[in-house]
Scaffold this active site. Sequence first.
Site, PDB file in Angstrom:
ATOM      1  N   LYS A 107       0.856  -1.279  -0.135  1.00 21.78           N
ATOM      2  CA  LYS A 107      -0.027  -0.022  -0.069  1.00 21.78           C
ATOM      3  C   LYS A 107       0.833   1.253  -0.124  1.00 21.78           C
ATOM      4  CE  LYS A 107      -4.493   0.436   0.018  1.00 21.78           C
ATOM      5  NZ  LYS A 107      -5.647  -0.306  -0.554  1.00 21.78           N
TER       6      LYS A 107
HETATM    7  P1  NAD Z   1     -12.892   7.228  -3.151  1.00 18.30           P
HETATM    8  O1  NAD Z   1     -12.103   8.406  -3.157  1.00 18.30           O
HETATM    9  O2  NAD Z   1     -13.291   7.060  -4.583  1.00 18.30           O
HETATM   10  O3  NAD Z   1     -14.410   7.687  -2.498  1.00 18.30           O
HETATM   11  C1  NAD Z   1     -14.369   7.865  -1.026  1.00 18.30           C
HETATM   12  C2  NAD Z   1     -15.736   7.993  -0.393  1.00 18.30           C
HETATM   13  O4  NAD Z   1     -15.761   8.259   0.848  1.00 18.30           O
HETATM   14  C3  NAD Z   1     -15.958   9.591  -0.947  1.00 18.30           C
HETATM   15  O5  NAD Z   1     -17.481   9.548  -1.450  1.00 18.30           O
HETATM   16  C4  NAD Z   1     -15.909  10.342   0.335  1.00 18.30           C
HETATM   17  O6  NAD Z   1     -16.834  11.596   0.238  1.00 18.30           O
HETATM   18  C5  NAD Z   1     -16.129   9.520   1.319  1.00 18.30           C
HETATM   19  N1  NAD Z   1     -15.997   9.804   2.677  1.00 18.30           N
HETATM   20  C6  NAD Z   1     -14.784  10.355   3.083  1.00 18.30           C
HETATM   21  N2  NAD Z   1     -14.779  10.528   4.382  1.00 18.30           N
HETATM   22  C7  NAD Z   1     -15.814  10.043   4.700  1.00 18.30           C
HETATM   23  C8  NAD Z   1     -16.655  10.317   5.986  1.00 18.30           C
HETATM   24  N3  NAD Z   1     -16.196  10.551   7.148  1.00 18.30           N
HETATM   25  N4  NAD Z   1     -17.955   9.827   6.020  1.00 18.30           N
HETATM   26  C9  NAD Z   1     -18.661   9.342   5.090  1.00 18.30           C
HETATM   27  N5  NAD Z   1     -17.985   9.156   3.812  1.00 18.30           N
HETATM   28  C10 NAD Z   1     -16.846   9.794   3.799  1.00 18.30           C
HETATM   29  O7  NAD Z   1     -12.436   5.940  -2.545  1.00 18.30           O
HETATM   30  P2  NAD Z   1     -12.740   4.267  -2.932  1.00 18.30           P
HETATM   31  O8  NAD Z   1     -11.698   4.059  -3.975  1.00 18.30           O
HETATM   32  O9  NAD Z   1     -14.321   4.320  -3.469  1.00 18.30           O
HETATM   33  O10 NAD Z   1     -12.435   3.803  -1.706  1.00 18.30           O
HETATM   34  C11 NAD Z   1     -13.143   3.607  -0.403  1.00 18.30           C
HETATM   35  C12 NAD Z   1     -12.852   2.402   0.468  1.00 18.30           C
HETATM   36  O11 NAD Z   1     -12.887   1.402  -0.422  1.00 18.30           O
HETATM   37  C13 NAD Z   1     -11.576   2.536   0.923  1.00 18.30           C
HETATM   38  O12 NAD Z   1     -11.535   1.899   2.201  1.00 18.30           O
HETATM   39  C14 NAD Z   1     -10.613   1.842   0.181  1.00 18.30           C
HETATM   40  O13 NAD Z   1      -9.450   1.318   0.557  1.00 18.30           O
HETATM   41  C15 NAD Z   1     -11.503   0.535  -0.190  1.00 18.30           C
HETATM   42  N6  NAD Z   1     -11.103   0.166  -1.394  1.00 18.30           N
HETATM   43  C16 NAD Z   1     -11.288   0.473  -2.461  1.00 18.30           C
HETATM   44  C17 NAD Z   1     -10.888  -0.318  -3.766  1.00 18.30           C
HETATM   45  C18 NAD Z   1     -10.720   0.412  -5.134  1.00 18.30           C
HETATM   46  O14 NAD Z   1     -10.954  -0.361  -6.181  1.00 18.30           O
HETATM   47  N7  NAD Z   1     -11.169   1.554  -5.129  1.00 18.30           N
HETATM   48  C19 NAD Z   1     -10.748  -1.579  -3.698  1.00 18.30           C
HETATM   49  C20 NAD Z   1     -10.775  -2.254  -2.472  1.00 18.30           C
HETATM   50  C21 NAD Z   1     -11.016  -1.531  -1.324  1.00 18.30           C
END
Ligand code: NAD
Length: 419
Positions: A107
């Site tokens: 990461k």
């Molecule tokens: P992103 O940046 O696209 O979206 C994150 C979202 O979370 C946004 O809508 C943001 O406004 C919201 N957010 C931030 N702080 C917040 C809060 N305090 N309360 C409510 N909402 C809040 O990120 P993503 O890629 O969608 O990732 C989200 C999660 O999924 C993370 O934990 C990431 O590690 C995990 N994840 C992502 C992927 C991927 O392929 N993108 C894969 C596996 C896991």
Amino acid sequence: MTAYSGPVFDMAVKQFTVIADYLSIPEDVRPRLLMPKRAVTVSCPIHRDDGTTAVFEGYRVQHHLTLGPTKGGTRFAASVDLGEVAALAIWMSWKCALVGLPYGGAKGGIGVDPSSLSKRELEALSRRYMQEMIPFVGPHTDVMAPDMGTNEQVMAWFMDTYSMYQGRTVTEIVTGKPVSAGGTLGRREATGRGVAHLTRRVMNDRGIDSNRATAVVQGFGNVGSIAALELHRMGVKVIAVSDHTGALHRPAGLDIPGLIDHAAAHGSIAGYSNELVFDPEDVLTLPCDVVIPAAMERVIDARVAANLRCRIVAEGANGPTTPEADLILERRQDEIFLIPDILCNSGGVVVSYFEWVQDLQQLFWEEEEVMRREYQILDRAFDRMVMRAARDKVFNRTAAMAIGVDRVRGAKETRGLFP
Ligand code: NAD
């Protein structure tokens, strides 16, 4: 105390200890499985638009190289620190091993609020970060991907920067790129689709009719918005969503495609509707069938876990549930089915793996092929988790993590001390 100590790393240690006890792993072997192989901290200077210079701290943690190159996302968020990145790298290892990918976990990230940067500043920072990482990454050593605060465009800048230093195009250095820059069809949607696919499986197993079911989603970025859209398409009413700006609640179900268009145009759900505004603190505990945390770590604490009024928790985010909350969810497992993060959101790394394979072969697949293979891998891992949980009468998270930890341990035992 280690260089990584902090609330998120401590959580990864506690979770590992539960698994190590369950698997009777000897004390002297535990640090070898748990502690990261390598961690890099870099300073990334950029010129701001106002002519000043700013320096941001960047990190990359590679957990183990025993099964192949390391693989993992890059997070741009103000909260990013070395401990959080290390914990996320460890979880990636168990996840890749659980679904059978030839990777260790990694990461990376930068402690920056990306919304405070102009597009030019974001490009400068992304390129500088990759340039600083060039000695430590490579298509056969460590392959980056997107995570919170980064997207396809950032991956394209990473790939281009690395390629310029090599003097040739090396698409296989990162995944989650735009299709126009060597990405695969279906990667942008992969994580959210996987979350929705597994949720549907559990709904079917538990006799929950999707046309009568309700869901709430915390986080409306890549993972949350796609998971919400897929559930909406299955007939599930998504009654509440939240993001960093607030929450919306509509008991009759939100117009998810409309909300996605709004978020794409305005960068968040803010301003979509004044009437539907709701307290974000109460989203996860609304009465519903499915709760999907898809934003941050540690949002389901003991209080939230005790107050959940759902039948399925599908962990789209990494590490959304604290170890204290796990104890409560374990007690409530007949009532609430947990799809643990390392399985639930693994569709992202599975399709990243497909992207890497396609880039290495320069042979590209149809989107149907990508989705078919993704669901096949998720279903197999789901079956393994459920069988192990039933056989040993353990919690789903314990079963899923144990399968991952066992695979890494087996590889380390056969290979020896080096990787
Ligand atoms: P992103 O940046 O696209 O979206 C994150 C979202 O979370 C946004 O809508 C943001 O406004 C919201 N957010 C931030 N702080 C917040 C809060 N305090 N309360 C409510 N909402 C809040 O990120 P993503 O890629 O969608 O990732 C989200 C999660 O999924 C993370 O934990 C990431 O590690 C995990 N994840 C992502 C992927 C991927 O392929 N993108 C894969 C596996 C896991």
